[in-house]
Design a protein around this motif. Structure first.
Motif, PDB file in Angstrom:
ATOM      1  N   TYR A  72       0.834  -1.206   0.000  1.00  7.56           N
ATOM      2  CA  TYR A  72       0.000   0.000   0.000  1.00  7.56           C
ATOM      3  C   TYR A  72       0.870   1.258   0.000  1.00  7.56           C
ATOM      4  CZ  TYR A  72      -4.269  -2.635   1.382  1.00  7.56           C
ATOM      5  OH  TYR A  72      -5.347  -3.473   1.443  1.00  7.56           O
ATOM      6  N   ASP A  82       1.042   4.079  -2.947  1.00  2.26           N
ATOM      7  CA  ASP A  82       0.699   5.475  -2.710  1.00  2.26           C
ATOM      8  C   ASP A  82       1.829   6.391  -3.171  1.00  2.26           C
ATOM      9  OD1 ASP A  82      -0.881   7.691  -1.386  1.00  2.26           O
ATOM     10  OD2 ASP A  82       0.959   7.781  -0.212  1.00  2.26           O
ATOM     11  N   THR A 124      -6.019   2.134  -3.329  1.00  2.00           N
ATOM     12  CA  THR A 124      -5.806   3.258  -2.422  1.00  2.00           C
ATOM     13  C   THR A 124      -6.912   4.275  -2.648  1.00  2.00           C
ATOM     14  OG1 THR A 124      -4.294   4.348  -3.986  1.00  2.00           O
ATOM     15  CG2 THR A 124      -3.303   2.975  -2.286  1.00  2.00           C
TER      16      THR A 124
END
Length: 454
Positions: A65, A69, A416
């Motif tokens: 994650y 991002d 996300t």
């Protein structure tokens, strides 16, 4: 930048580390419950289904994650170095005016454009490789991937597998997107939200709006549980009332969750109604059509050009996790033809795997013709080939009930929303279909469950 030792600490699928007893219990549960797990999950593959979920390390997914991002931020920053508005960026990308519906050329390239994303990631020797980045609210399979994970978790609990293998589902991408809508659009509790979809696409069931509305009702119920006054409608049902407000079947539409790509849409009354409402300020859209521009694969080539001038950590991230990507020009033809087995050819502005050709899956003659045409139109890229790692998966034949075990490629799509990771889309290659992993190539969609260890 993530400091995770990807190659040294693989965490994607723990299947090979489980005992024979646990593996047998998982497959027995899958054999009994796969029909419930995959009920009404959209797919083109009507021959086989996976018998188990992917078993990820929770810390590994959290690192993925964070990596995703940062990559999305780098792509947006890359665009901002070249343009300040959507119109300036559109022109640099070579996209004709009017091709991207609802696009406001004067819109600034703000942080709101990075509030929803899902990359397509391959693992090569355990190292994540970003081969595409889908940016915008239309990132696919949010509901299906969450549904499959939740059903596998329930199957593990009812069958007793959870007592042998403690697992949990990833954080909800459905709820994460609802939270991002509220914060991005500044909506108050009780705000009216309509989830809108197209009926002209290739997605399974998209041509039957009444059926798709019914299938999406659980999504609507979750929206209401998240504090929205919510419904779901196809774009074609929307019109303007006498006051210039957007309505669908008599219901006012104020905020729209866009479940469709906003490129090359057929002209309809509903399409024009949305345009007029957005221009008049009576409706808002999540996400802005300008987010579609960030998904253009040419941005990958720009980011590679910029790598020399990035801070060391970001430059290392690009070189490690983004396969070298270049715009295909006539001057590159001879080298690209010669390096067929090390390259992938991609159109800059397509999606869903359309037009993607893995060099080693094409003959030399086919490759040369494709490369020459791509260089002539100036709308294609070449990307260094990343061999997808394989995973061992057990499948069941839908008709005969036969079981088959195969080593297949896979791709990972961590979602996300609002800069926070939630959920994960996993596509598993279909036996004999090659390495381009998309719905139209009969990939299998399965869910993920998380183990606590690294």
């Amino acid at each position: 930048m993530s400091g995770y030792d990807w190659a040294g600490r693989p965490g994607f699928d723990a299947w090979g580390n489980l005992s024979a007893e646990v593996r047998a219990a998982v497959l027995a549960a899958g054999s009994d419950g796969w029909q419930t797990v995959f009920d009404e999950v959209a797919t083109y593959n009507e021959t086989w289904k996976p018998l188990r979920p992917v078993l990820m390390s929770k810390p590994w997914l959290e690192e993925l994650y964070a990596l995703s991002d940062r990559m999305l931020q780098l792509l947006l920053e890359c665009c901002r170095r070249r343009a300040s508005t959507a119109g300036e960026l559109r022109k640099l990308l070579g996209i004709p005016s009017g091709r991207v519906e609802f696009l406001d050329d004067s819109e600034p390239l703000g942080d709101h454009l990075a509030m929803a994303g899902r990359p397509d990631i391959l693992l090569t020797d355990g190292v994540p490789k970003f081969v595409e980045f889908n940016v915008g609210s239309d990132v696919g399979s949010v509901w299906d991937s969450e549904k499959v994970s939740a059903r596998f978790l329930e199957l593990f609990r009812t069958s007793g597998v959870a007592a042998l293998l403690p697992v949990e589902a990833p954080a909800s991408a459905v709820d994460g997107r609802f939270a991002a809508i509220r914060s991005t659009l500044g909506l108050e509790p009780g705000a009216r939200l309509t989830m809108a979809f197209r009926t002209d696409g290739e997605y399974p069931e998209s041509h039957d709006p009444e059926k798709l509305v019914a299938l999406l009702q659980p999504f609507v119920e979750r929206g209401r549980a998240n504090g929205y006054d919510m419904d779901v409608q196809p774009v074609d049902w929307l019109t303007l009332d006498a006051d210039g407000s957007l309505v669908g079947r008599g219901r006012r539409v104020e905020a729209i969750l866009r479940l469709f790509v906003c490129s090359e849409m057929p002209p309809t009354v509903g399409l024009q109604a949305i345009k007029d409402a957005l221009q008049g300020g009576t409706a808002s859209l999540f996400t802005s059509a300008a987010s579609w521009l960030i998904s253009n694969k040419l941005v990958f080539a720009w980011l590679w050009e910029d790598a020399l001038d990035l801070p060391p950590a970001d430059a290392a991230l690009v070189r490690t996790h983004l396969p070298r990507t270049r715009l295909l020009t006539p001057s590159l033809v001879s080298s690209v033809v010669a390096e067929r087995e090390q390259l992938v050819l991609k159109p800059c502005d397509e999606f869903g795997g359309s037009g993607v050709v893995v060099g080693r899956e094409a003959s030399a003659g086919e490759w040369q013709g494709l490369v020459e045409r791509g260089a002539a139109d100036g709308l294609h890229l070449v990307q260094d080939y990343s061999r997808p790692d394989r995973m061992v998966m057990d499948f069941v034949h839908l008709t005969s009930g036969e079981h088959e075990r195969a080593e297949v490629p896979f791709s990972i799509g961590p979602y996300t929303f609002g800069r926070r990771g939630s959920g994960c889309y996993v596509r598993i290659g279909s036996q004999g279909e090659g390495e381009v992993l998309n719905l139209k190539r009969n990939v299998h969609v399965t869910g993920s469950l998380l183990l606590g260890g690294a």
